[in-house]
Design an enzyme around this catalytic site. Structure first.
Site, short mmCIF file in Angstrom:
data_model
loop_
_atom_site.label_atom_id
_atom_site.label_comp_id
_atom_site.label_asym_id
_atom_site.label_seq_id
_atom_site.Cartn_x
_atom_site.Cartn_y
_atom_site.Cartn_z
CG ASP A 38 -1.08 5.75 -6.88
OD1 ASP A 38 -2.81 5.70 -6.63
OD2 ASP A 38 -0.14 5.44 -6.16
CB ILE A 39 1.69 5.75 -2.85
CG1 ILE A 39 3.33 5.71 -2.32
CG2 ILE A 39 2.19 4.25 -2.57
CD1 ILE A 39 3.94 5.45 -0.35
CG ASN A 96 -10.69 0.62 -9.70
OD1 ASN A 96 -11.49 0.25 -9.82
ND2 ASN A 96 -9.78 0.67 -8.63
CD GLU A 104 -4.48 -1.91 -4.30
OE1 GLU A 104 -3.89 -0.76 -3.29
OE2 GLU A 104 -4.20 -2.05 -4.63
CB VAL A 105 -7.98 3.52 -0.23
CG1 VAL A 105 -7.97 4.12 0.43
CG2 VAL A 105 -6.14 2.56 -0.63
CG HIS A 109 -9.55 6.26 -4.17
ND1 HIS A 109 -9.92 5.13 -3.02
CD2 HIS A 109 -8.61 5.47 -5.55
CE1 HIS A 109 -9.57 4.52 -3.65
NE2 HIS A 109 -9.36 4.69 -4.70
CG HIS A 111 -7.32 5.83 -9.05
ND1 HIS A 111 -5.77 5.15 -9.13
CD2 HIS A 111 -7.99 4.85 -9.04
CE1 HIS A 111 -6.16 4.40 -8.18
NE2 HIS A 111 -7.62 4.60 -8.06
#
Ligand code: AMP
Length: 127
Positions: A38-39, A96, A104-105, A109, A111
């Site tokens: 993760d960025i 999420n 957000e994206v 995905h 995490h």
């Protein structure tokens, strides 16, 4: 506002990563999925695992992906956690879906968070 239940946005950031248009710090890859750091890490270890096919969120993935994809994906999540060395110390997975979760994206995905004590799961009404 994002539409998490309808049309897949081919210009989302993870779609661009999958097409190789922007770089990622790759941790693992197989036929069905890709894992990368993760960025904006929220723990010492924070890796995202994404399917290669176009699924908007957990709801989309769980209702439309084949059994093979779902099986492979969640086996990969476990494998990535072992590769990261957090299978003994412990880790948390989060996926999420939609507005209340603050997704957000709009590409499904999971995490993987670990490497340090993560505290309690949620604070009611937390930001
Ligand atoms: P979510 O709120 O569940 O949709 O989480 C999206 C995650 O994607 C956040 O933790 C971001 O830090 C992460 N993220 C956004 N852009 C990138 C990127 N280019 N590379 C890696 N992680 C990213």
């Amino acid at each position: 506002m994002q539409d998490f239940n309808n049309t897949y946005d081919k210009e989302n950031i993870f779609a661009k990563i999958l097409r190789g248009e922007i770089p990622c710090s790759k941790v693992y890859e197989n036929e069905f999925c890709l894992a990368f750091n993760d960025i904006n890490p929220q723990a010492d270890i924070h890796v995202l695992v994404i399917p290669k096919k176009e699924y908007i969120s957990m709801d989309d993935f769980s209702s439309k992906a084949s059994s093979e994809e779902i099986n492979s994906f969640f086996r990969a999540v476990g494998e990535v956690a072992r590769k990261l060395g957090v299978d003994n110390s412990g880790y948390r997975i989060i996926a999420n879906h939609g507005a209340d979760s603050h997704q957000e994206v709009p590409h499904f995905h999971v995490h993987i968070l670990g490497g340090n004590s993560l505290g309690t799961l949620l604070v009611k009404g937390g930001k």
